[in-house]
Enzyme design. Sequence first.
Site, PDB file in Angstrom:
ATOM      1  CG  LEU A 186       6.383 -10.126  -5.134  1.00 37.82           C
ATOM      2  CD1 LEU A 186       7.658 -10.976  -5.087  1.00 37.82           C
ATOM      3  CD2 LEU A 186       6.430  -9.092  -3.995  1.00 37.82           C
ATOM      4  CB  SER A 187       1.175 -10.657  -6.973  1.00 36.00           C
ATOM      5  OG  SER A 187       1.383  -9.631  -6.053  1.00 36.00           O
ATOM      6  N   GLY A 226       0.622 -14.159  -2.794  1.00 38.02           N
ATOM      7  CA  GLY A 226       0.238 -12.749  -2.709  1.00 38.02           C
ATOM      8  C   GLY A 226       0.933 -12.145  -1.508  1.00 38.02           C
ATOM      9  CD1 TRP A 252      -3.078 -10.594  -7.533  1.00 41.67           C
ATOM     10  CD2 TRP A 252      -4.783  -9.807  -8.736  1.00 41.67           C
ATOM     11  NE1 TRP A 252      -4.158 -11.373  -7.271  1.00 41.67           N
ATOM     12  CE2 TRP A 252      -5.222 -10.914  -8.002  1.00 41.67           C
ATOM     13  CE3 TRP A 252      -5.687  -9.153  -9.582  1.00 41.67           C
ATOM     14  CZ2 TRP A 252      -6.533 -11.386  -8.073  1.00 41.67           C
ATOM     15  CZ3 TRP A 252      -6.983  -9.617  -9.652  1.00 41.67           C
ATOM     16  CH2 TRP A 252      -7.388 -10.711  -8.899  1.00 41.67           C
ATOM     17  CD  GLN A 261     -21.831  21.069  16.851  1.00 46.19           C
ATOM     18  OE1 GLN A 261     -22.653  20.340  17.407  1.00 46.19           O
ATOM     19  NE2 GLN A 261     -21.184  22.009  17.505  1.00 46.19           N
ATOM     20  CD  GLU A 296       3.461  -0.614  -4.557  1.00 48.63           C
ATOM     21  OE1 GLU A 296       4.384  -0.246  -3.834  1.00 48.63           O
ATOM     22  OE2 GLU A 296       3.252  -0.155  -5.691  1.00 48.63           O
TER      23      GLU A 296
HETATM   24  N1  CAA Z   1      12.351  -4.845   4.115  1.00 49.88           N
HETATM   25  C1  CAA Z   1      13.509  -5.528   3.910  1.00 49.88           C
HETATM   26  N2  CAA Z   1      13.596  -6.864   4.073  1.00 49.88           N
HETATM   27  C2  CAA Z   1      12.486  -7.512   4.470  1.00 49.88           C
HETATM   28  C3  CAA Z   1      11.258  -6.858   4.684  1.00 49.88           C
HETATM   29  C4  CAA Z   1      11.214  -5.464   4.498  1.00 49.88           C
HETATM   30  N3  CAA Z   1      10.087  -4.755   4.683  1.00 49.88           N
HETATM   31  N4  CAA Z   1      10.336  -7.778   5.059  1.00 49.88           N
HETATM   32  C5  CAA Z   1      10.952  -8.956   5.069  1.00 49.88           C
HETATM   33  N5  CAA Z   1      12.246  -8.804   4.706  1.00 49.88           N
HETATM   34  C6  CAA Z   1      13.298  -9.823   4.615  1.00 49.88           C
HETATM   35  C7  CAA Z   1      13.542 -10.481   5.971  1.00 49.88           C
HETATM   36  O1  CAA Z   1      14.500  -9.763   6.708  1.00 49.88           O
HETATM   37  C8  CAA Z   1      14.034 -11.848   5.551  1.00 49.88           C
HETATM   38  O2  CAA Z   1      15.387 -11.804   5.200  1.00 49.88           O
HETATM   39  P1  CAA Z   1      16.504 -12.625   6.081  1.00 49.88           P
HETATM   40  O3  CAA Z   1      16.007 -14.045   6.146  1.00 49.88           O
HETATM   41  O4  CAA Z   1      17.767 -12.469   5.303  1.00 49.88           O
HETATM   42  O5  CAA Z   1      16.507 -11.964   7.417  1.00 49.88           O
HETATM   43  C9  CAA Z   1      13.284 -12.122   4.261  1.00 49.88           C
HETATM   44  O6  CAA Z   1      12.842 -10.854   3.766  1.00 49.88           O
HETATM   45  C10 CAA Z   1      12.077 -13.008   4.469  1.00 49.88           C
HETATM   46  O7  CAA Z   1      11.287 -12.390   5.444  1.00 49.88           O
HETATM   47  P2  CAA Z   1      10.462 -13.202   6.515  1.00 49.88           P
HETATM   48  O8  CAA Z   1      11.280 -14.333   7.047  1.00 49.88           O
HETATM   49  O9  CAA Z   1       9.950 -12.200   7.459  1.00 49.88           O
HETATM   50  O10 CAA Z   1       9.331 -13.812   5.579  1.00 49.88           O
HETATM   51  P3  CAA Z   1       7.809 -14.083   5.879  1.00 49.88           P
HETATM   52  O11 CAA Z   1       7.383 -15.028   4.834  1.00 49.88           O
HETATM   53  O12 CAA Z   1       7.593 -14.438   7.314  1.00 49.88           O
HETATM   54  O13 CAA Z   1       7.067 -12.664   5.684  1.00 49.88           O
HETATM   55  C11 CAA Z   1       6.382 -10.683   4.449  1.00 49.88           C
HETATM   56  C12 CAA Z   1       7.444 -11.728   4.736  1.00 49.88           C
HETATM   57  C13 CAA Z   1       6.770  -9.416   5.202  1.00 49.88           C
HETATM   58  C14 CAA Z   1       4.964 -11.094   4.823  1.00 49.88           C
HETATM   59  C15 CAA Z   1       6.531 -10.516   2.934  1.00 49.88           C
HETATM   60  O14 CAA Z   1       6.247 -11.730   2.276  1.00 49.88           O
HETATM   61  C16 CAA Z   1       5.695  -9.419   2.351  1.00 49.88           C
HETATM   62  O15 CAA Z   1       6.061  -8.245   2.435  1.00 49.88           O
HETATM   63  N6  CAA Z   1       4.554  -9.794   1.717  1.00 49.88           N
HETATM   64  C17 CAA Z   1       3.741  -8.845   0.981  1.00 49.88           C
HETATM   65  C18 CAA Z   1       4.198  -8.769  -0.437  1.00 49.88           C
HETATM   66  C19 CAA Z   1       3.720  -7.543  -1.117  1.00 49.88           C
HETATM   67  O16 CAA Z   1       3.853  -6.431  -0.614  1.00 49.88           O
HETATM   68  N7  CAA Z   1       3.206  -7.743  -2.321  1.00 49.88           N
HETATM   69  C20 CAA Z   1       2.790  -6.644  -3.124  1.00 49.88           C
HETATM   70  C21 CAA Z   1       2.878  -7.018  -4.550  1.00 49.88           C
HETATM   71  S1  CAA Z   1       3.577  -5.807  -5.552  1.00 49.88           S
HETATM   72  C22 CAA Z   1       2.296  -4.794  -6.013  1.00 49.88           C
HETATM   73  O17 CAA Z   1       1.255  -4.767  -5.448  1.00 49.88           O
HETATM   74  C23 CAA Z   1       2.693  -3.916  -7.111  1.00 49.88           C
HETATM   75  C24 CAA Z   1       1.651  -3.362  -7.952  1.00 49.88           C
HETATM   76  O18 CAA Z   1       1.467  -3.794  -9.070  1.00 49.88           O
HETATM   77  C25 CAA Z   1       0.947  -2.134  -7.488  1.00 49.88           C
END
Ligand code: CAA
Length: 379
Positions: free
Chosen positions: A125-126, A131, A156, A279, A363
């Site tokens: 995803l990233s 990010g 990443w 302690q 994540e």
């Molecule tokens: N569960 C389900 N749906 C979700 C959600 C969640 N936790 N968070 C957001 N959504 C949905 C929203 O409902 C929205 O859908 P609708 O428009 O249909 O309602 C859509 O996603 C977009 O959401 P937002 O409008 O809220 O978008 P935003 O840009 O304002 O913010 C965010 C979204 C929550 C910040 C999101 O971008 C996010 O979670 N970012 C972090 C990403 C992340 O976790 N990256 C990790 C990389 S993977 C990794 O690390 C793996 C590895 O290798 C270890």
Amino acid sequence: MHFELTEEHLMIQQGARDFAENVLAPTAIERDETQRFPKEEVRQMGELGFMGMMVDPKYGGGGMDTISYVLAMEEISAVDASAGVIMSVNNSLVCWGLEKYGTEEQKQKYLVPLATGQKLGAFCLSEPEAGSDATSQRTEAADMGDHYLVNGTKNWITNGGNADIYLVIAQTDREKGHRGINCLIIERGQEGFFIGPKEHKMGIRSSDTHTLQFSDVKVPKENRVGEEGFGFKFAMNTLNGGRIGIAAQALGITKGAFMRARDYSKVRKAFGTEIMNHQAIQFKLADMNTEWEAARMLTLKAAWLKDQGLDYSTQSAMAKLYASKTAMKVTSEAVQIHGGNGYVQEYHVERMMRDAKITEIYEGTSEVQRIVIARSILK
Ligand code: CAA
């Protein structure tokens, strides 16, 4: 309300503990130092059923609940957080999504070898400029009729250099924003798919993290997971469960550091007595244990909600936020209790302190977890 674990839970927990202590512990320091990926150990984890724990047995999985998964992740990560993240990504970011949203053909072809541990998965995803702001995907999956043409860069990526099957999130229709994003299955070795050099990390150094390049990679339409435009929702829904996995990894790091600090305090003497009699040390250990327990309760509650088929997105964010903060705090205190010995390799706690930091970042950073929690309480 029941807080007891079942016989089966206890058996799984013990099995994971035995494996971690007998197989992972002897090489944990060496692998951290040399950044060696635990290929043979991961193969054994597959044989023992740790790589597809929650997958239906008809697809080669263990058919276990999320509570079992948390318990096993905690035990594995208490000894080796690198093995923990390899396991977590395969279980919760790759197998879960394929089982939930994949077609029967995708499950037979990809899920079965992933769940049995014959193959390893990665979740992509990233990007360099996406990010926390994950909707800003630059990687493109152009719709060419019967296939997609993928171009872009992911970074990443955990398991990036060792995986066989990659779930790649990419933008198809920019005008549709996050509703124009798809999740595609790409296999290692496909033409135009390049794996960049390994990152040199502060912690979880035995797991590998890479940048990936896609240059005109042809992906058949049957390799899209879910409906057209479902890719971002796929990623978010998958991460809700992934965050339980990382919370459990943080619990494990916390446990490892706490246990080592407690045991050390019973043998190390200062001012004429074992330091556990002071302690200052007792209070530290009391706080460490209390916070570990609180983090465990949050994580097990998120796992329980998921197992009941209830909404767990807010609870998993809370669990990850709190468990990762606890891992940082407890590992730092464990180093402090060890004094100078805590600062050197052989006592393990310095590695645990370095490993803990990433749980506040990947994540979804702690700040992203707060966004998720705040939105749910303010809606
Ligand atoms: N569960 C389900 N749906 C979700 C959600 C969640 N936790 N968070 C957001 N959504 C949905 C929203 O409902 C929205 O859908 P609708 O428009 O249909 O309602 C859509 O996603 C977009 O959401 P937002 O409008 O809220 O978008 P935003 O840009 O304002 O913010 C965010 C979204 C929550 C910040 C999101 O971008 C996010 O979670 N970012 C972090 C990403 C992340 O976790 N990256 C990790 C990389 S993977 C990794 O690390 C793996 C590895 O290798 C270890």
